[in-house]
Write a protein that holds these residues in place. Sequence first.
Motif, PDB file in Angstrom:
ATOM      1  N   GLU A  56      -0.498  78.799  52.607  1.00  0.00           N
ATOM      2  CA  GLU A  56      -0.996  77.502  53.114  1.00  0.00           C
ATOM      3  C   GLU A  56      -2.221  77.702  54.008  1.00  0.00           C
ATOM      4  N   ILE A  57      -2.165  78.722  54.872  1.00  0.00           N
ATOM      5  CA  ILE A  57      -3.292  78.946  55.787  1.00  0.00           C
ATOM      6  C   ILE A  57      -4.550  79.317  54.999  1.00  0.00           C
ATOM      7  N   PHE A  58      -4.396  80.222  54.035  1.00  0.00           N
ATOM      8  CA  PHE A  58      -5.569  80.660  53.262  1.00  0.00           C
ATOM      9  C   PHE A  58      -6.175  79.484  52.487  1.00  0.00           C
ATOM     10  N   ALA A  59      -5.299  78.587  51.982  1.00  0.00           N
ATOM     11  CA  ALA A  59      -5.813  77.411  51.257  1.00  0.00           C
ATOM     12  C   ALA A  59      -6.648  76.551  52.215  1.00  0.00           C
ATOM     13  N   LYS A  60      -6.153  76.375  53.443  1.00  0.00           N
ATOM     14  CA  LYS A  60      -6.904  75.572  54.430  1.00  0.00           C
ATOM     15  C   LYS A  60      -8.231  76.254  54.756  1.00  0.00           C
ATOM     16  N   MET A  61      -8.166  77.591  54.940  1.00  0.00           N
ATOM     17  CA  MET A  61      -9.383  78.331  55.288  1.00  0.00           C
ATOM     18  C   MET A  61     -10.429  78.223  54.175  1.00  0.00           C
ATOM     19  N   ALA A  62      -9.966  78.352  52.919  1.00  0.00           N
ATOM     20  CA  ALA A  62     -10.894  78.311  51.779  1.00  0.00           C
ATOM     21  C   ALA A  62     -11.571  76.953  51.674  1.00  0.00           C
ATOM     22  N   ASN A  63     -10.865  75.895  52.113  1.00  0.00           N
ATOM     23  CA  ASN A  63     -11.441  74.545  52.015  1.00  0.00           C
ATOM     24  C   ASN A  63     -12.184  74.121  53.282  1.00  0.00           C
ATOM     25  N   SER A  64     -12.357  75.047  54.209  1.00  0.00           N
ATOM     26  CA  SER A  64     -13.027  74.691  55.457  1.00  0.00           C
ATOM     27  C   SER A  64     -14.539  74.630  55.261  1.00  0.00           C
ATOM     28  N   GLU A  65     -15.229  74.268  56.326  1.00  0.00           N
ATOM     29  CA  GLU A  65     -16.684  74.082  56.238  1.00  0.00           C
ATOM     30  C   GLU A  65     -17.437  75.357  56.617  1.00  0.00           C
ATOM     31  N   GLU A  66     -16.798  76.493  56.453  1.00  0.00           N
ATOM     32  CA  GLU A  66     -17.419  77.735  56.919  1.00  0.00           C
ATOM     33  C   GLU A  66     -18.213  78.459  55.831  1.00  0.00           C
ATOM     34  N   GLY A  67     -18.763  77.709  54.900  1.00  0.00           N
ATOM     35  CA  GLY A  67     -19.682  78.274  53.908  1.00  0.00           C
ATOM     36  C   GLY A  67     -19.054  79.273  52.955  1.00  0.00           C
ATOM     37  N   THR A  68     -19.880  80.195  52.470  1.00  0.00           N
ATOM     38  CA  THR A  68     -19.413  81.135  51.442  1.00  0.00           C
ATOM     39  C   THR A  68     -18.335  82.077  51.980  1.00  0.00           C
ATOM     40  N   VAL A  69     -18.330  82.297  53.291  1.00  0.00           N
ATOM     41  CA  VAL A  69     -17.323  83.194  53.864  1.00  0.00           C
ATOM     42  C   VAL A  69     -15.922  82.596  53.665  1.00  0.00           C
ATOM     43  N   LEU A  72     -14.006  83.478  50.571  1.00  0.00           N
ATOM     44  CA  LEU A  72     -13.367  84.805  50.495  1.00  0.00           C
ATOM     45  C   LEU A  72     -11.843  84.674  50.543  1.00  0.00           C
ATOM     46  N   PHE A  73     -11.381  83.571  51.108  1.00  0.00           N
ATOM     47  CA  PHE A  73      -9.934  83.404  51.288  1.00  0.00           C
ATOM     48  C   PHE A  73      -9.312  82.522  50.201  1.00  0.00           C
ATOM     49  N   GLU A  74     -10.083  82.257  49.175  1.00  0.00           N
ATOM     50  CA  GLU A  74      -9.580  81.437  48.073  1.00  0.00           C
ATOM     51  C   GLU A  74      -8.843  82.342  47.088  1.00  0.00           C
ATOM     52  N   ILE A  75      -7.530  82.274  47.132  1.00  0.00           N
ATOM     53  CA  ILE A  75      -6.739  83.164  46.277  1.00  0.00           C
ATOM     54  C   ILE A  75      -6.469  82.473  44.948  1.00  0.00           C
ATOM     55  N   LYS A  76      -7.094  83.004  43.910  1.00  0.00           N
ATOM     56  CA  LYS A  76      -6.964  82.335  42.602  1.00  0.00           C
ATOM     57  C   LYS A  76      -5.768  82.866  41.830  1.00  0.00           C
ATOM     58  N   ASP A  77      -5.503  84.158  41.965  1.00  0.00           N
ATOM     59  CA  ASP A  77      -4.404  84.754  41.203  1.00  0.00           C
ATOM     60  C   ASP A  77      -3.085  84.561  41.947  1.00  0.00           C
ATOM     61  N   LYS A  78      -2.342  83.532  41.519  1.00  0.00           N
ATOM     62  CA  LYS A  78      -1.104  83.180  42.239  1.00  0.00           C
ATOM     63  C   LYS A  78       0.082  84.063  41.831  1.00  0.00           C
ATOM     64  N   THR A  79      -0.109  84.874  40.771  1.00  0.00           N
ATOM     65  CA  THR A  79       1.016  85.699  40.330  1.00  0.00           C
ATOM     66  C   THR A  79       1.179  86.930  41.227  1.00  0.00           C
ATOM     67  N   LEU A  80       0.118  87.262  41.950  1.00  0.00           N
ATOM     68  CA  LEU A  80       0.169  88.454  42.813  1.00  0.00           C
ATOM     69  C   LEU A  80       0.757  88.094  44.168  1.00  0.00           C
ATOM     70  N   PRO A  81       1.366  89.074  44.875  1.00  0.00           N
ATOM     71  CA  PRO A  81       1.719  88.815  46.269  1.00  0.00           C
ATOM     72  C   PRO A  81       0.440  88.445  47.036  1.00  0.00           C
TER      73      PRO A  81
END
Lengths: 167, 315
Positions: A56-69, A72-81
């Motif tokens: 949940e935190i990483f999803a919020k971070m990825a959608n934040s207004e902090e640009g391309t950085v 980096l926290f947008e986890i696309k592969d949900k099958t992995l830990p």
Amino acid sequence: MYLKLLGACLTVAGTGALGFYLGNRYLQRVRDLERLINLLNFLKSEIRYKATPLPEIFAKMANSEEGTVARLFEIKDKTLPVNQGLKKALVEGFFQTALLKREQEILLAFAEKIGMSDLREQENLLNYTCEQLKLVLAESRQEAEKNVKLVNYLGVLVGAFLVLLFF
Amino acid sequence: MREVFEILTPTLRKVLEGVDDLPLEEIRIRKNRPLSLIFGEEEVFINARGEYTFDQDNGVGLAEEEFLALFQLITASSYYALEEELKQGYITIKGGHRIGFTGQAVLENGKIRHIKNVSSINIRIAREIKGVAENFAPYLVNNNGEPVNTLILSPPRSGKTTMLRDLARIFANGSALLGIPGIPVGIVDERSEIAASYKGEPQLDVGIRADVLDGCPKAQGMIILLRSMAPKLIVTDEIGREEDVGALVEVANAGVAIFTSAHARDMDDLKRRLRFLPFLKLGIFERYVILSRREGPGTVEAVLDAQGKVIIGRD
């Protein structure tokens, strides 16, 4: 004559633009590091005060207004830990930022351990990571201060030198 | 089982494909040791080809890396978020399935701060069996149709919790067929076993008028429920601590019925156990339900009255 003049102008403009681009990379790196530290502080608050699960935190971070950085926290592969997913996202998204290998290594070491221990150890990990990034940030600011103008001028001067040499 | 599959690694998922139709009770996973599946009294291993075998010497398990990945999937890589649960050695996931852990306990002031370097994981599959208590539920009410204080006795793994859950459901929903009106039921679920709550929400059917206090110590929970939810029946599992006696007295004095359970084979076994003497001395229980595994978990051997006289029995 006009053609030579046009060529000279283009040469100076080209090398000048390259100089500005390289100078901007220094500034962009500073901005990215600042944003990264902001994001990690957000992560720290979410863990400390809300015990929010990492996905949940990483999803919020990825959608934040902090640009391309932030991406980096947008986890696309949900099958992995989540840790492994973050590592993959860091490796894949890194080239879109102005961060360097040193920052990547800090983040990958962080990804290895995030979420793997209790609150106290997580806070220690985040504090340690933030401290390391702050050191890098201080150095990157010095580098930017020292090099931005230099690279900008150098770009124009190299262009001028080439014009003198070839035209 | 769907919820269990979501937290398994791809290899484990593949191995356990099709197991949904079987009465799987537990998946026991120990790092670098053979993985075993518990079906009732049977223990089955997985061989190198991914097939089931009874031969433990041919069993294979999870290596370090996959074990770690499994642990990360179970905790959503958010160990800190489950810290309180992990202190107790288990967590409950969606669907009410319980996952137990052992490893290295980290102590602070003599108390467990957390468990690290987890080396064993036990996934216990929650399966609710609705209707198992319907045969004897009508014997647990007085002439006015109100529930009476009842103690369920059985050895471990004989279905005490399943019975308590079904009784809670029957009384909270009410049953015209059994002549039981629906009443507010308070459940103190100290170990999240009765309602198998996930984030406070019951995952198993405990009835429409049931209020669950999850993860709360029994004695405190009973008093909280009395004051906050005005239940007519309180259901809680495995009494036995000193402080439970006082709470039971308070519940009984408030005119609220209680259904609870204790580890004992029968009445004689119960009387022999010193820690239960204070409960027996109270004389508040009007019914005793004796369970066994004779014909599988949840076999009702007898329902006794306050004097130990058999009301219904198998023999």
